[in-house]
Each structure stands twice: as structure tokens, then as C-alpha cells.
Scaffold this motif. Structure first.
Motif, PDB file in Angstrom:
ATOM      1  N   SER A  47      -5.151   6.824  -4.703  1.00 21.00           N
ATOM      2  CA  SER A  47      -5.618   5.857  -3.955  1.00 21.00           C
ATOM      3  C   SER A  47      -4.814   4.971  -4.019  1.00 21.00           C
ATOM      4  CB  SER A  47      -6.891   5.409  -4.124  1.00 21.00           C
ATOM      5  OG  SER A  47      -7.709   7.390  -3.390  1.00 21.00           O
ATOM      6  N   THR A  48      -4.488   3.852  -3.558  1.00 21.64           N
ATOM      7  CA  THR A  48      -3.957   2.316  -3.239  1.00 21.64           C
ATOM      8  C   THR A  48      -5.045   1.173  -3.203  1.00 21.64           C
ATOM      9  OG1 THR A  48      -1.969   3.520  -3.040  1.00 21.64           O
ATOM     10  CG2 THR A  48      -1.409   0.687  -3.427  1.00 21.64           C
ATOM     11  N   TYR A  49      -4.802   0.123  -3.707  1.00 16.81           N
ATOM     12  CA  TYR A  49      -6.000  -0.739  -3.471  1.00 16.81           C
ATOM     13  C   TYR A  49      -5.604  -1.924  -3.439  1.00 16.81           C
ATOM     14  CZ  TYR A  49      -9.499   3.206  -2.630  1.00 16.81           C
ATOM     15  OH  TYR A  49      -9.828   4.407  -2.176  1.00 16.81           O
ATOM     16  N   GLN A  50      -5.875  -3.248  -2.804  1.00 16.52           N
ATOM     17  CA  GLN A  50      -5.341  -4.442  -3.144  1.00 16.52           C
ATOM     18  C   GLN A  50      -6.097  -5.486  -2.760  1.00 16.52           C
ATOM     19  OE1 GLN A  50      -2.245  -6.310  -0.917  1.00 16.52           O
ATOM     20  NE2 GLN A  50      -1.477  -7.175  -2.907  1.00 16.52           N
TER      21      GLN A  50
ATOM     22  N   LYS B 291      -4.518  -5.443  -7.701  1.00 15.31           N
ATOM     23  CA  LYS B 291      -3.787  -3.882  -7.111  1.00 15.31           C
ATOM     24  C   LYS B 291      -4.113  -2.685  -8.360  1.00 15.31           C
ATOM     25  CE  LYS B 291       0.710  -1.329  -5.840  1.00 15.31           C
ATOM     26  NZ  LYS B 291       1.637  -1.405  -5.522  1.00 15.31           N
TER      27      LYS B 291
ATOM     28  N   ASP C  73      -3.682   1.674  -8.194  1.00 12.58           N
ATOM     29  CA  ASP C  73      -3.198   2.833  -7.808  1.00 12.58           C
ATOM     30  C   ASP C  73      -3.662   4.221  -8.692  1.00 12.58           C
ATOM     31  OD1 ASP C  73      -1.848   4.149  -5.961  1.00 12.58           O
ATOM     32  OD2 ASP C  73      -0.556   4.577  -7.549  1.00 12.58           O
TER      33      ASP C  73
ATOM     34  N   VAL D 260       0.914  -1.110  -0.084  1.00 13.10           N
ATOM     35  CA  VAL D 260       0.078  -0.243   0.028  1.00 13.10           C
ATOM     36  C   VAL D 260       0.787   1.434  -0.144  1.00 13.10           C
ATOM     37  CG1 VAL D 260      -1.756  -1.427   1.516  1.00 13.10           C
ATOM     38  CG2 VAL D 260       0.068   0.085   2.756  1.00 13.10           C
TER      39      VAL D 260
ATOM     40  N   GLY E  75      -5.084  -1.028   1.645  1.00 18.31           N
ATOM     41  CA  GLY E  75      -5.743   0.053   1.026  1.00 18.31           C
ATOM     42  C   GLY E  75      -4.412   1.622   1.781  1.00 18.31           C
TER      43      GLY E  75
ATOM     44  N   HIS F   7      -5.032   5.805   1.378  1.00 21.02           N
ATOM     45  CA  HIS F   7      -5.794   7.176   0.396  1.00 21.02           C
ATOM     46  C   HIS F   7      -4.786   8.820   0.841  1.00 21.02           C
ATOM     47  CE1 HIS F   7      -8.365  10.102  -1.744  1.00 21.02           C
ATOM     48  NE2 HIS F   7      -8.300  10.791  -0.580  1.00 21.02           N
TER      49      HIS F   7
END
Length: 778
Positions: A411-414, A442, A444, A187, A375, A377
Motif C-alpha cells: 500500500s502506498t499513500y500520499q 508519503k 509505503d 504512487v 494512493g 494498493h
């Protein structure tokens, strides 16, 4: 039928399947040390996922075990693990008690980063180095960035005189070649990498696991140089800690920190919660007295929580959540708004990050199903500007009517699923093979805009990866690790395949040999340093991506010998590792233009390059009273053909900002239970870097390659602890000096036209610190 109900039915079936396999073959007992029962000790069946922890009275029970002979292990951090062989039968219970001895030196911690499964360090075919919270405390590391210097092959550098953003170099490769994980999840986005190393407080960290060398076969893009996994503190027992620390930087600027931690664990050990909070206030620091800062003003507020819940003996849920706020200002020292300073950078970060993991063990604990999501933000408001010369009235007025303030959203999500399965007596050949299969996605997205500069970065990356790994303990002496990961990245047309192979051979009980080969890649995208706008030559410098930028690929090889010899009073050992990484289509920065705002560099594919070297580690401990750890790296990093970082200078083959030698040491003295002292040092060898010399009254700015001196940063700390038995607490008073020799850069540029990238050496000049900590007794 919808997907979610299907998954629910599968999970329900697995739970029923587990509960149905009852043998009533049980093991129970207690765990003690010097006549005292130990709570929250891990007790598990070796070679399986079956395990539990002792309760507050130091007792445990393992139920419904498979029939046959098992090796039961009792293990707790700070104690030597103990193994006992037990034969269990259906409908019978066996009592097995353990007595643990305190460990003189931690050499065999449980690690997860090298294989994505829990293994002891000595059993992992991938070399994993560990820095725990005790080490961070002994070297007075207040943040993640300060603690990473005390690992072999690692070096944290400050890359901007104005804002002081940092990056981590592993085995000579820059920050964007390393993957930073939080609790095993990536993240740490490219944007977060600019300032995140300094935003994570050390009281949030349980341990830092480092794997040097290619890790793309498990973690995808950007894990070419290696992987750093920051594991946050999990509740292990009821305790608390509160501290106040004041640092005086070179007798001129104060740095104040307040840290607090508290952990609560249920009576049966099946649920727990840890909370942390940090507040930091650092004054701006001007080293060369030109009224422009060398260290920016910082204001930080961070808090977070980590919790776990075990609904049953075969299920576990973990949650971590943290909120990080930071205000940062560097440049001309003035009380006015940022745009009225002759030159300044201002940053206002709000970061929210977290993760959720669920694990279900089944098939007599020989299999595990894991689902996870994580994640972050980031909302950022920022300013990067320089007041134009008064000779151009239009530009001067435009600066104040439309100052270069900007905004960033990132924003990053996995999310992913992982299945582990242990195949005992693999293919009838023998040994246990732990298979790991997973799929993860993933996302981003970063949007960064400065309207006054007509600067806009709108980058979205998506990556889906599937990984398969075989971790086969063929014999007691031999372990083979092989695996492959397939990635589909939205910025790369074709699928990317990254295999790896590692071997561990136990030559003797004390001597190990490891070798490894892996491949890696970096996607053609903007990374942390690409998003940094710097000052140079009286203007600002920016980085753009070349058209048709290709991905970068790598092949990494390593081999190491590890030796540790415990005796009655001593433990001593060493590790010697050789590494070699070959980069194809390496990313390089070359100067391509100079417009009205300043210099423009382009990130493009350059010549192939090679990074190779040797890392040596030494460690010894005498009766837990004296402990020495040291690491030293000798390396070279070169391009096959010259790279042109400046239009006015000849090309260069050596990597810039990369010393050929660097190292560290820590010496901890504990003569009694109350007094503790430590001496530590960091060595940085000479390096070459580009310097855009500021313009003067008679001359314009010009470029040069500068050769730096070497630096040795020496630190010392001492503490004394008072036991407050009536309140089950301890009061610790500590103090010390960092950078005692004041080994600090002496030729900073001055004034608003300075080259902010011309900075090297230790992050701080000589600084004294003192503090007080109150904590619960163990």
C-alpha cells in the motif's frame, strides 16, 4: 476547535474574499480556425492563473478582471498559441476574438513536472521532454514501457528471462534512481516498479513528461536520475475510440489487445469524464526451443476513469481512478500448476490506484491553494521455484509438499497541500516571481513472504517533506529558479536537505540556454530489483540489505542549448545537453554467500561513482507531411574503486548493464489526410553484464563477465483512414512490422538451470502486427 472545521472556515473565507472582489471588467469573444469555431480552447491571462475554456460554440468570457493592461492567450493542443494585449477598465466589457493556426510541430506544450506549476516548455527553466499520445500511436507502443524508449537519455531494459520484469534507466542510472509519477503523484511504489511499466496501457496516457537529472528537491527520495510523469487522459471534448490489435511474435506466439476510450464533456465545459478499458492476451514465447520461455504468458484487464468538475470559475476538482489486473507466467512450458514445472515464475497482480486534486484560485487569480491525495494498493500471489535434482530425495519431496508460493501486499499513500502565489514586480526590481510552498506526507508498506524459502520482507517507509520554490522571470530573457526541500524519512536519522538552482536565458527568440544544479538522495531501503528472486546456477538468487546501510546522496549538474527555427514550410531544431552526476555512498550489489537455495547478494554502500555524458536531439518538420525526431546519448558510468559482483571474479569499475551509447529516431510521413506511415528505430550499444554460466554434466556453474553486441531495432507502420461522415466517425486500418532486422539476443541460457538475469537487447524479436480502429471525427 477541530482542524477540519478550521480548514473549512479558511476555505469559506477565501471563497467569500474572491467573490467580493468584483470589478465587472470583462473580456469576451470567440476562437476560430479556417472559419470554424473551436470548442474547449484554453483562454487565459498570461502571467496569472485567470483562465477559462471556450464552450461548444467556440465562445468564451473572462469576468471581474483586475483593471489595467493584460496579455490574453488562446491556446489549444495542435494549434499555435496566439497572444493579444488588452486594456480593461472597471464596469466595461471588451470583445477579443482569436484565429488559431494549426501547429506544424509541437514544440511548446504546457508541462507541469519541472516546477509543479503549469508552464510552457520554452518558458520552463528546467528541460522537460514530452511524448504525447500521438507519438505513442505512431510507434505502436501498447504500454508505457514501450513508449519510454523514444525519449533522449532513456532506455527501458528487460532484466529477467523468465518473468520479463523491466526497469527504466535514465542517463545511465538504474530504475530505482528514477521517480515514476502518475498525474504528478509518486504512487509507483518500489514493488510496482517491477512490472508496472508494462501494466499501464498506452490508451490510458495523454502525455509523458520527463525531467532528466536530480528531482529530489521537489519529489523527495529516489528522484536522483530523473522524473517521469505519466499524465492520464483528461476529457477535452465528446469523443470515442475503439481498437483491436493482433501481433504475431516471430511467427509463433500471438499477442491480442482490445482498447476502448470514451470522453463526455458538459455543454458549458465545466465538467467532464473519460473512461478507458484494455484487455490483453499474450501467448508464451520460446525463442531457443528448449521448452522454456523467453517471453512469459500475459493476461491483462485494465479499466479506469478521469473526471473533472469546476464548481465555479476559481475552483477545480480532478479525480482519477484505475484498476489493473495482470496474470504472468514464464518458465517451463507445461499445462501443469506452476510448482510442477521444472522452473517457473507465476504472478497474479491486482492493483488499484487513484488520486484526487482540489484547486482554489484567489487574490484575483494570483494565488492558488491546492490539496491532494493519491494512493495505490497491490495484492499479489506469486510463485518462484525450481524443482531440485532427483539425487536429493528429501529436497525433491519437500518441494512438492511445501512448494514456494508466496503472497504480497503493498500500500502506498500520499497527501499534501501546496500554495502558489505570483508576486508581480517582485521587490520593485521587476518581473513576476511565482512562489510555491508545500508540505506532503508519503507512506509505503510492503509485506512479501515465501514460507518455503523462509523469506520475508516487511518494510514500512514514511516520509514528510516540505518544499519551497521561487520561479522568478526577472526579464523576458532571464528566468531564475531556486528551491529547497527538507525531508524526514523514518529510515534516516537526520533531516535531509536538497536544494536546487536552474537558470533559463533566452539568447534570441529561437536560441535558449539552460543550466541546473540539484542534489538528491535514496533512502536505505529495498527497491524494485531488490525484491526480485532470480534463477542462477541451478538455484535461486536473493538480495538482502546490509546492516547499517547508509542513505545514498547525489550532486547533479547539467547545461543545455536549445534551438528551434520555424519558417513558412519548415521547422527544425536541436538540443545539446551535458550532464554530470556524482554519487556518494553509492548502493552496490556484491555476492556474499551461497546456501542450500542458491546465491545471496548483499546491497551495501560501495565506493563513490560518477555518471556523465552528452545527449543530442534533432527535430524537423516539413508542412506537417514529414517529421523527424532523433536522440543520441554518449556517456560513462564508473565507480571510483572496484566493485565485486562475484566472489570468483575480479572487481569492476564500470556499471554493469549500462551501454555507453544508445539512441532512437522516429520518422513520420503524412502525405494526405488518409494515409500515415512511420519508421522508427532504437539503438543499444555494447554493454557488460554478469553471467552465471549454468552447470553441465561435467562442470559446475561458474561466473563470467559477458560483453554483448550492439543492437539496432527497426520498426515500420502504415495506416489508412476512411471517413464515415454519416456517423461522424472514422475507420482506420493499420499494420506493420517491429524489429524488422530481428536484432535479438542469440545466446540465451537453456533449461531449468539457466541464469534468468542473463538477458539483454531488444524486448521482442521480429513481430508483425495488424489492427483496426474506429473513432469519432474531431
Amino acid at each position: 476547535m477541530k482542524t477540519i472545521p478550521r480548514i473549512s472556515i479558511v476555505l469559506l473565507f477565501l471563497s467569500v474574499h474572491v467573490n467580493a472582489q468584483k470589478t465587472d471588467a470583462n473580456i469576451f469573444g470567440d476562437v476560430q480556425n479556417q472559419g470554424e469555431h473551436l470548442a474547449f480552447v484554453n483562454v487565459y491571462v498570461k502571467g496569472t492563473s485567470i483562465g477559462t475554456v471556450t464552450d461548444k460554440t467556440g465562445h468564451y468570457m473572462l469576468i471581474n478582471l483586475p483593471e489595467g493592461e493584460h496579455t490574453i492567450v488562446a491556446n489549444m493542443m495542435g494549434y499555435k498559441p496566439v497572444e493579444k494585449k488588452v486594456n480593461v477598465q472597471k464596469n466595461h466589457s471588451v470583445e477579443v476574438n482569436f484565429i488559431l493556426e494549426e501547429e506544424v510541430m509541437s514544440l511548446n506544450e504546457v508541462v507541469v513536472t519541472g516546477t509543479k506549476t503549469f508552464k510552457r516548455r520554452t518558458e520552463s527553466p528546467v528541460m522537460v521532454n514530452v511524448t504525447d499520445s500521438e507519438m505513442l500511436e505512431s510507434v505502436q507502443a501498447n504500454t508505457l514501457s514501450e513508449g519510454l524508449n523514444f525519449q533522449p537519455g532513456l532506455r527501458v531494459e528487460t532484466d529477467c528471462q523468465t518473468c520479463n520484469y523491466t526497469q527504466l534507466r535514465m542517463n545511465g542510472l538504474g530504475g530505482s534512481y528514477s521517480q515514476i509519477l502518475i498525474n504528478g503523484r509518486p504512487v509507483f511504489s518500489p514493488l510496482t516498479g517491477l512490472y508496472g511499466l508494462e501494466q499501464i496501457p498506452s490508451n490510458m496516457i495523454s502525455q509523458i513528461e520527463v525531467v532528466r537529472g536530480g528531482g529530489s528537491s521537489l519529489y523527495g527520495s529516489s528522484a536522483i536520475g530523473g522524473t517521469v510523469n505519466v499524465i492520464t487522459k483528461l476529457p477535452g471534448e465528446n469523443n470515442y475510440s475503439f481498437s483491436i490489435n493482433h501481433t504475431l511474435i516471430n511467427g509463433m506466439a500471438g499477442d491480442n489487445m482490445i482498447n476502448g476510450n470514451i470522453s463526455v464533456v458538459s455543454t458549458d465545459g465545466q465538467a467532464g469524464l473519460t473512461l478507458f478499458a484494455t484487455r490483453r492476451d499474450r501467448e508464451i514465447y520460446d525463442h531457443n526451443k528448449d521448452n522454456f520461455s523467453e517471453k512469459p504468458q500475459l493476461k491483462n484487464n485494465s479499466f479506469g476513469a478521469t473526471a473533472y468538475l469546476k464548481p465555479s470559475s476559481n475552483q477545480k476538482l480532478e479525480l482519477n481512478l484505475s484498476s489493473l489486473y495482470e496474470y504472468r507466467y514464464g518458465g517451463e512450458i507445461t499445462g501443469s500448476p506452476a510448482h510442477k514445472a521444472l522452473q517457473s515464475e507465476e504472478r497474479d497482480h491486482n492493483v488499484l490506484m487513484g488520486g484526487l486534486d482540489y484547486q482554489l484560485d484567489f487574490n484575483n487569480h494570483q494565488s492558488a491553494f491546492i490539496v491532494y491525495a493519491a494512493g495505490q494498493h497491490t495484492d499479489r500471489e506469486h510463485y518462484t521455484g525450481i524443482v531440485p535434482d532427483t539425487s536429493d530425495i528429501y529436497e525433491f519431496n519437500e518441494h512438492f509438499f511445501n512448494p514456494p508460493y508466496g503472497t504480497t501486499q503493498n500500500s502506498t499513500y500520499q497527501t499534501g497541500i501546496q500554495v502558489n502565489h505570483e508576486w508581480i514586480d517582485f521587490l520593485g526590481v521587476g518581473g513576476v516571481n511565482l512562489f510555491t510552498l508545500g508540505i506532503e506526507y508519503k507512506y509505503d508498506d510492503v509485506y512479501d513472504e515465501i514460507e518455503a524459502y523462509q523469506y520475508e520482507l516487511d518494510q514500512t517507509t514514511e516520509n514528510t517533506g516540505i518544499f519551497l520554490q521561487s520561479d522568478w522571470s526577472v526579464l523576458r530573457e532571464l528566468t531564475l529558479l531556486s528551491g529547497v526541500r527538507v525531508d524526514k524519512h523514518n529510515l534516516i536519522d537526520k533531516m535531509v536537505y536538497n536544494p536546487r538552482f536552474s537558470l533559463l536565458y533566452n539568447i534570441t527568440t529561437n536560441l535558449q540556454f539552460r543550466t541546473s544544479w540539484s542534489t538528491g538522495f535514496r533512502a536505505p531501503q529495498a527497491f524494485d530489483s531488490d525484491m526480485h528472486i532470480a534463477f542462477a546456477g541451478g538455484g535461486i538468487s536473493r538480495i538482502r540489505l546490509a546492516n547499517q546501510l547508509l542513505p545514498e546522496h547525489s550532486d547533479s549538474y547539467s547545461a543545455s542549448v536549445n534551438y528551434d527555427m520555424p519558417t513558412e514550410h519548415y521547422i527544425y531544431g536541436f538540443t545539446l545537453e551535458g550532464f554530470y552526476t556524482r554519487l556518494q555512498d553509492a548502493f552496490v550489489l556484491e555476492e556474499v554467500a551461497n546456501d542450500s537455495l542458491g546465491l545471496i547478494y548483499e546491497k551495501r554502500n560501495g565506493p563513490n561513482s560518477t555518471v556523465q555524458g552528452i545527449t543530442a536531439e534533432l527535430r524537423t518538420n516539413y508542412d506537417r507531411k514529414v517529421q523527424l525526431e532523433a536522440g543520441y546519448t554518449l556517456q560513462s558510468s564508473r565507480y571510483d574503486e572496484p566493485v565485486f559482483s562475484s566472489e570468483s571474479l575480479p572487481g569492476h569499475k564500470n556499471y554493469l548493464r549500462t551501454p555507453e551509447q544508445y539512441g532512437y529516431f522516429t520518422l513520420t510521413l503524412t502525405p494526405g489526410t488518409k494515409i500515415k506511415a512511420s519508421i522508427s528505430g532504437i539503438y543499444t550499444g555494447p554493454m557488460e553484464l554478469l553471467h552465471v554460466v549454468p552447470p553441465t554434466n561435467s562442470d559446475d556453474s561458474y561466473d563470467e563477465f559477458a560483453q554483448t553486441e550492439d543492437f539496432f531495432e527497426l520498426n515500420a507502420k502504415i495506416s489508412y483512414t476512411f471517413d464515415l461522415q454519416k456517423v461522424s466517425s472514422a475507420l482506420e486500418i493499420f499494420g506493420g512490422v517491429q524489429n524488422i532486422l530481428n536484432a535479438y539476443q542469440s545466446d540465451f541460457d537453456s533449461g531449468k538451470d539457466r541464469d534468468s538475469n542473463y538477458i539483454y537487447g531488444p524486448a521482442n524479436p521480429i513481430s508483425g502486427f495488424a489492427g483496426i480502429r474506429i473513432r469519432s471525427l474531431p
